[in-house]
Design an enzyme around this catalytic site. Sequence first.
Site, PDB file in Angstrom:
ATOM      1  N   ASP A  22       1.580  -4.614   1.912  1.00 21.69           N
ATOM      2  CA  ASP A  22       0.996  -5.953   1.758  1.00 21.69           C
ATOM      3  C   ASP A  22      -0.515  -5.909   1.971  1.00 21.69           C
ATOM      4  OD1 ASP A  22       0.960  -8.660   1.320  1.00 21.69           O
ATOM      5  OD2 ASP A  22       1.594  -9.205   3.339  1.00 21.69           O
ATOM      6  N   HIS A  39      -4.270  -3.810  -6.320  1.00 19.38           N
ATOM      7  CA  HIS A  39      -3.037  -3.080  -6.631  1.00 19.38           C
ATOM      8  C   HIS A  39      -3.365  -1.652  -7.076  1.00 19.38           C
ATOM      9  CE1 HIS A  39      -0.937  -6.751  -6.066  1.00 19.38           C
ATOM     10  NE2 HIS A  39      -1.290  -7.316  -7.208  1.00 19.38           N
ATOM     11  N   LEU A 133      12.633  14.962  -0.090  1.00 22.41           N
ATOM     12  CA  LEU A 133      12.418  13.557   0.275  1.00 22.41           C
ATOM     13  C   LEU A 133      12.993  12.692  -0.838  1.00 22.41           C
ATOM     14  CD1 LEU A 133      10.826  11.199   1.823  1.00 22.41           C
ATOM     15  CD2 LEU A 133       8.942  11.712   0.282  1.00 22.41           C
TER      16      LEU A 133
HETATM   17  C1  FPP Z   1       1.437  -6.815  -2.033  1.00 20.75           C
HETATM   18  O1  FPP Z   1       0.114  -7.218  -1.900  1.00 20.75           O
HETATM   19  C2  FPP Z   1       1.590  -5.745  -3.022  1.00 20.75           C
HETATM   20  C3  FPP Z   1       2.344  -5.795  -4.145  1.00 20.75           C
HETATM   21  C4  FPP Z   1       3.121  -6.997  -4.508  1.00 20.75           C
HETATM   22  C5  FPP Z   1       2.391  -4.679  -5.114  1.00 20.75           C
HETATM   23  C6  FPP Z   1       2.429  -3.275  -4.581  1.00 20.75           C
HETATM   24  C7  FPP Z   1       2.345  -2.372  -5.716  1.00 20.75           C
HETATM   25  C8  FPP Z   1       1.608  -1.233  -5.764  1.00 20.75           C
HETATM   26  C9  FPP Z   1       0.812  -0.713  -4.650  1.00 20.75           C
HETATM   27  C10 FPP Z   1       1.605  -0.525  -7.084  1.00 20.75           C
HETATM   28  C11 FPP Z   1       2.118   0.841  -7.167  1.00 20.75           C
HETATM   29  C12 FPP Z   1       3.447   1.100  -6.561  1.00 20.75           C
HETATM   30  C13 FPP Z   1       4.242   2.141  -6.908  1.00 20.75           C
HETATM   31  C14 FPP Z   1       5.441   2.431  -6.080  1.00 20.75           C
HETATM   32  C15 FPP Z   1       4.006   2.995  -8.087  1.00 20.75           C
HETATM   33  P1  FPP Z   1      -0.288  -8.725  -2.211  1.00 20.75           P
HETATM   34  O2  FPP Z   1      -0.660  -8.809  -3.646  1.00 20.75           O
HETATM   35  O3  FPP Z   1       0.834  -9.635  -1.824  1.00 20.75           O
HETATM   36  O4  FPP Z   1      -1.520  -8.914  -1.289  1.00 20.75           O
HETATM   37  P2  FPP Z   1      -2.050 -10.283  -0.598  1.00 20.75           P
HETATM   38  O5  FPP Z   1      -0.955 -10.719   0.355  1.00 20.75           O
HETATM   39  O6  FPP Z   1      -3.284  -9.858   0.106  1.00 20.75           O
HETATM   40  O7  FPP Z   1      -2.274 -11.274  -1.689  1.00 20.75           O
END
Ligand code: FPP
Length: 249
Positions: A22, A39, A133
Site C-alpha cells: 500500500d 505503481h 519459493l
Molecule cells: C496500493 O497502493 C497498490 C496497488 C493497488 C497495486 C500494487 C501493484 C503493483 C506494485 C504492481 C506490480 C505487482 C506485481 C505483483 C507484478 P495504492 O494505489 O492504494 O496507494 P495509496 O493508498 O497511496 O493511494
Amino acid sequence: MTELKDNINKSKLPCHIAIIMDGNGRWARERGSHRIFGHQNGVTAVKESVEAAGELGVKYMTLFAFSKENWFRPQEEIDALMQLMISTINSETETLIKNNVRLLVIGDIQSLPVNIVKKLNEVIELTRENIRLTLVVALSYGARWEIADAAKRIAEDVNSGKLEKDAIDEKIFSEYLVTKNIPDPELLIRTSGEFRLSNFLLWQIAYSEMYFSPTLWPDFRKEDLYKAIIDFQKRERRFGKTSDQLKCE
Ligand code: FPP
C-alpha cells in the site's frame, strides 16, 4: 559491522509471508506525479521482497496486487495496472525460472482480461515444478468473494451428493478456498502506515502475526522485510494456549 540480515534466526523463519502493498498513490503524490508512477516504482519493491524471501529461505510469499474493489478505480489506472502486470511478468519470467520460483495466482481469475490470463497461465505452467519459493499473486481477489464462492461450491457438492453435509469442517472448507494447498500466512505485512486488512485473506490470517510498516510500498526494500521478520521472531505465538503450555511443547 553486523547487518540487519544477520539478526534473523534462519531456523525460525515464517514459512509464508503475505503483504498488502500500500502507498503507491501517496508516494507518487509526494513527488507531484501521477498515481501510475507510484505503481511503476512499486515493481522495484516487489522484486526486492521476492528476492529477499528467496535468499532467506521463506517458502511462500503472497502479494496483494489487485483487489476486487480496485475495479472501481478510474479506468485509466486499471488499464495501467494491468499493463504493468503483463510487462513485469514478461520481464521477470526468466528470473523466476532461474531462481527456482513457482508462480501461482489467486483471485477471481475469470474477471481479468484474457491476455493477462493467458500470460499468467503460461508462466504458471513454466514454473510449475519450481520449489525454492512459491510466489502467490492475488489478483482480482477479495476474501468475502472467496468465502462466498467456497460456500456456493460446497452447497453444489452437497446437492449433487459429492459431499456429506456433516463432513463439512474447517479443513474441508479450506479446500474450497483459492488457497487450497497453500499454508496459512504466519506473518502479514501492510505498508504505508495504514492499520486495515482490506478484505485480504480473512480466513487464512486467523492466527497470523500482523506487522504494520510506515514505509510507502515503492520505498520498501529488503531491509524493511528483514525488520518485519525480526519483529515476528520476537513474538510468542500462543495459538490460544498459555505461555506455560507453550514452554512445555
Ligand atoms: C496500493 O497502493 C497498490 C496497488 C493497488 C497495486 C500494487 C501493484 C503493483 C506494485 C504492481 C506490480 C505487482 C506485481 C505483483 C507484478 P495504492 O494505489 O492504494 O496507494 P495509496 O493508498 O497511496 O493511494
